[in-house]
Design a protein around this motif. Structure first.
Motif, PDB file in Angstrom:
ATOM      1  N   TRP A 126     -81.294 -54.181 -49.566  1.00 58.55           N
ATOM      2  CA  TRP A 126     -80.584 -53.380 -50.649  1.00 58.55           C
ATOM      3  C   TRP A 126     -81.176 -51.721 -50.136  1.00 58.55           C
ATOM      4  N   ASN A 127     -80.199 -50.937 -50.230  1.00 63.17           N
ATOM      5  CA  ASN A 127     -80.559 -49.470 -50.116  1.00 63.17           C
ATOM      6  C   ASN A 127     -80.577 -48.551 -51.224  1.00 63.17           C
ATOM      7  N   ILE A 128     -81.506 -47.878 -51.270  1.00 62.81           N
ATOM      8  CA  ILE A 128     -81.427 -47.015 -52.342  1.00 62.81           C
ATOM      9  C   ILE A 128     -80.517 -45.665 -52.081  1.00 62.81           C
ATOM     10  N   LEU A 129     -79.371 -45.715 -52.524  1.00 65.31           N
ATOM     11  CA  LEU A 129     -78.392 -44.584 -52.308  1.00 65.31           C
ATOM     12  C   LEU A 129     -78.159 -43.989 -53.672  1.00 65.31           C
ATOM     13  N   GLN A 130     -79.353 -43.348 -54.149  1.00 61.29           N
ATOM     14  CA  GLN A 130     -79.363 -42.865 -55.556  1.00 61.29           C
ATOM     15  C   GLN A 130     -78.200 -41.981 -56.066  1.00 61.29           C
ATOM     16  N   LEU A 131     -77.817 -40.960 -55.185  1.00 66.83           N
ATOM     17  CA  LEU A 131     -76.608 -39.911 -55.489  1.00 66.83           C
ATOM     18  C   LEU A 131     -75.524 -40.800 -55.741  1.00 66.83           C
ATOM     19  N   ARG A 132     -75.301 -41.967 -55.500  1.00 68.28           N
ATOM     20  CA  ARG A 132     -74.058 -42.789 -55.929  1.00 68.28           C
ATOM     21  C   ARG A 132     -74.116 -43.254 -57.164  1.00 68.28           C
ATOM     22  N   VAL A 133     -75.103 -42.871 -57.935  1.00 72.30           N
ATOM     23  CA  VAL A 133     -75.347 -43.217 -59.409  1.00 72.30           C
ATOM     24  C   VAL A 133     -75.536 -42.141 -60.143  1.00 72.30           C
ATOM     25  N   HIS A 134     -75.519 -41.072 -59.576  1.00 75.66           N
ATOM     26  CA  HIS A 134     -75.627 -39.649 -60.285  1.00 75.66           C
ATOM     27  C   HIS A 134     -74.325 -39.437 -61.230  1.00 75.66           C
ATOM     28  N   PRO A 135     -74.506 -39.228 -62.414  1.00 75.49           N
ATOM     29  CA  PRO A 135     -73.265 -38.885 -63.110  1.00 75.49           C
ATOM     30  C   PRO A 135     -72.380 -37.932 -62.727  1.00 75.49           C
ATOM     31  N   SER A 136     -72.652 -36.517 -62.204  1.00 79.05           N
ATOM     32  CA  SER A 136     -71.862 -36.055 -61.803  1.00 79.05           C
ATOM     33  C   SER A 136     -71.091 -36.008 -60.479  1.00 79.05           C
ATOM     34  N   ILE A 137     -71.784 -36.971 -59.463  1.00 73.04           N
ATOM     35  CA  ILE A 137     -71.220 -37.406 -58.458  1.00 73.04           C
ATOM     36  C   ILE A 137     -70.215 -38.405 -58.910  1.00 73.04           C
ATOM     37  N   ILE A 138     -70.452 -39.219 -59.557  1.00 71.33           N
ATOM     38  CA  ILE A 138     -69.500 -40.460 -60.031  1.00 71.33           C
ATOM     39  C   ILE A 138     -68.278 -39.711 -60.533  1.00 71.33           C
ATOM     40  N   ALA A 139     -68.459 -38.504 -61.246  1.00 70.47           N
ATOM     41  CA  ALA A 139     -67.267 -37.767 -61.884  1.00 70.47           C
ATOM     42  C   ALA A 139     -66.658 -37.264 -60.825  1.00 70.47           C
ATOM     43  N   LEU A 140     -67.158 -36.660 -59.831  1.00 71.62           N
ATOM     44  CA  LEU A 140     -66.358 -36.201 -58.507  1.00 71.62           C
ATOM     45  C   LEU A 140     -65.472 -37.088 -57.853  1.00 71.62           C
ATOM     46  N   LYS A 141     -66.223 -38.378 -57.661  1.00 67.49           N
ATOM     47  CA  LYS A 141     -65.460 -39.365 -56.919  1.00 67.49           C
ATOM     48  C   LYS A 141     -64.138 -39.760 -57.804  1.00 67.49           C
ATOM     49  N   LYS A 142     -64.319 -39.823 -59.040  1.00 71.18           N
ATOM     50  CA  LYS A 142     -63.184 -40.229 -59.841  1.00 71.18           C
ATOM     51  C   LYS A 142     -62.062 -39.262 -59.875  1.00 71.18           C
ATOM     52  N   ARG A 143     -62.812 -38.065 -59.782  1.00 69.44           N
ATOM     53  CA  ARG A 143     -61.704 -37.054 -59.685  1.00 69.44           C
ATOM     54  C   ARG A 143     -60.810 -36.801 -58.306  1.00 69.44           C
ATOM     55  N   ILE A 144     -61.397 -37.292 -57.374  1.00 67.88           N
ATOM     56  CA  ILE A 144     -60.940 -37.325 -56.205  1.00 67.88           C
ATOM     57  C   ILE A 144     -60.004 -38.538 -55.851  1.00 67.88           C
ATOM     58  N   ASP A 145     -60.716 -39.629 -56.412  1.00 71.04           N
ATOM     59  CA  ASP A 145     -59.795 -40.909 -56.313  1.00 71.04           C
ATOM     60  C   ASP A 145     -58.353 -40.752 -57.201  1.00 71.04           C
ATOM     61  N   GLU A 146     -58.480 -39.972 -58.234  1.00 72.75           N
ATOM     62  CA  GLU A 146     -57.170 -39.893 -59.015  1.00 72.75           C
ATOM     63  C   GLU A 146     -56.461 -38.902 -58.656  1.00 72.75           C
ATOM     64  N   GLY A 147     -56.866 -37.839 -57.498  1.00 79.84           N
ATOM     65  CA  GLY A 147     -56.067 -36.783 -57.246  1.00 79.84           C
ATOM     66  C   GLY A 147     -55.094 -36.996 -56.101  1.00 79.84           C
ATOM     67  N   PRO A 148     -54.507 -35.984 -55.637  1.00 77.22           N
ATOM     68  CA  PRO A 148     -53.445 -36.357 -54.678  1.00 77.22           C
ATOM     69  C   PRO A 148     -54.038 -36.948 -53.517  1.00 77.22           C
ATOM     70  N   LYS A 149     -53.189 -38.022 -53.086  1.00 76.59           N
ATOM     71  CA  LYS A 149     -53.851 -38.961 -51.963  1.00 76.59           C
ATOM     72  C   LYS A 149     -53.763 -38.287 -50.423  1.00 76.59           C
ATOM     73  N   ASP A 150     -52.918 -37.051 -50.333  1.00 75.18           N
ATOM     74  CA  ASP A 150     -52.524 -36.583 -48.897  1.00 75.18           C
ATOM     75  C   ASP A 150     -53.512 -35.036 -48.972  1.00 75.18           C
ATOM     76  N   LYS A 151     -54.308 -35.017 -49.957  1.00 77.07           N
ATOM     77  CA  LYS A 151     -54.919 -33.656 -50.027  1.00 77.07           C
ATOM     78  C   LYS A 151     -56.309 -33.794 -49.118  1.00 77.07           C
ATOM     79  N   ILE A 152     -56.541 -32.572 -48.330  1.00 74.38           N
ATOM     80  CA  ILE A 152     -57.701 -32.683 -47.519  1.00 74.38           C
ATOM     81  C   ILE A 152     -58.610 -31.489 -48.202  1.00 74.38           C
ATOM     82  N   TYR A 153     -59.633 -31.896 -48.762  1.00 71.94           N
ATOM     83  CA  TYR A 153     -60.529 -31.059 -49.550  1.00 71.94           C
ATOM     84  C   TYR A 153     -61.444 -30.128 -48.727  1.00 71.94           C
TER      85      TYR A 153
END
Length: 325
Positions: A126-153
């Protein structure tokens, strides 16, 4: 209650692992570090056995399991980067899962060898990848996942964490032991960006010296200009005026991502996921390991094309510096 051993008890990150073991209701049987400045153990597990010689630590773990019939479930690894591979192998040979700090290993091919060992032993890495469990990072991932699929940020990553002369004398100042700037202080950011914005399409390095690295990373859904440094001379004036020695910024489409807080319990949260069988393993860590390996072994192209605005800051030399490339 699960039984843990810890390797690297005197390091900066070790107390977070001790806290995570305690907060999840588990027990630390034994710890090892060649440095005996480990009084912090008293705050968590005063009854844990401690060793400064790895051979005696190894013998003790074997005796616990084969003479006293005490099962070892996990080995937490907080050692210098270049030793992770060896200590992960030790954990699996002892019949325990390994919980390892990032980077999991130094080179991509090390992952393939460890994957085979997982299969042979039936144990997990197991690898400690603690940013993946940070609330702000999780919220950003959700925003990107639910955003336009063809958008390049468009993303800018800036991470400046000042380090003194000691850094160049320690293992962290040696590329052979730490992997250099991008590996040592940047791998978790590259992991987080890949987790959110997808696979790497192009990896360009503009600058790579003993105290800084900068480049451009093209991902499936993002263009990342990144800059990392341990030199206090590159800190923004407003940060210096506040007496601060660290500056961390991620902007997405010009909008600052606020994630300065919420770091206190990220290791504990990571441990909870691992104990529930939902942690991050070898394949989860692969892209970030490949990314920093490429950065480490790529000749910088200089300040051409689309580069981070901090990349043209005056290069400061250091009398004790060991060049990272």
């Amino acid at each position: 209650m699960k039984n843990f051993a810890l390797i690297g008890a005197a390091g900066y990150i070790a107390p977070r692992h001790m806290k995570a073991v305690k907060d999840t209701g588990n027990n630390l049987l034994a710890a090892f570090d060649p440095n005996d400045s480990v009084g912090i153990i008293d705050s968590y597990f005063p009854n844990a056995d401690f060793f400064v010689e790895f051979e005696r630590f190894d013998r003790h773990i074997s005796k616990l399991q084969f003479e006293e019939i005490v099962n070892l479930d996990y080995v937490s690894i907080c050692t210098p980067n270049y030793l992770h591979d060896s200590h992960i192998r030790f954990a699996l040979r002892e019949g325990a899962d390994a919980i390892c700090e990032k980077p999991l290993v130094m080179n991509p091919w090390n992952l393939d060898a460890l994957a085979k060992m997982e299969q042979e032993t039936g144990k997990r890495i197991w690898n400690i990848l603690q940013l993946r469990v940070h609330p702000s990072i999780i919220a950003l991932k959700k925003r990107i996942d639910e955003g336009p699929k063809d958008k390049i940020y468009d993303i800018d990553l800036t991470y400046l964490t000042s380090r003194g002369n000691w850094y160049y004398t320690s293992w962290k100042g040696s590329q052979e032991k730490s992997g250099g700037i991008a590996t040592n202080i940047g791998v978790h950011f590259f992991d987080m960006l890949g987790w959110i914005f997808g696979k790497v399409k192009e990896n360009i390095v503009h600058v790579h010296t003993h105290d800084r690295a900068s480049g451009c990373l093209e991902l499936e859904r993002g263009r990342v200009r990144w800059f990392l440094s341990i030199n206090e001379d590159v800190l923004p004036k407003e940060i210096v005026s506040k007496g601060q020695r660290t500056y961390r910024s991620i902007t997405v489409e010009g909008e600052e991502l606020e994630f300065s807080g919420g770091f206190t319990d990220l290791h504990t949260d990571s441990y909870r996921e691992i104990l529930n069988g939902n942690g991050y393993g070898i394949e989860d860590s692969r892209q970030a390991i490949e990314t920093v390996y490429t950065i480490r072994n790529t000749t910088p192209i200089g300040l051409t094309g689309e580069y981070h605005p901090f990349a043209n800051k005056k290069l400061a030399t250091h009398p004790f510096a060991r060049k990272a490339d």
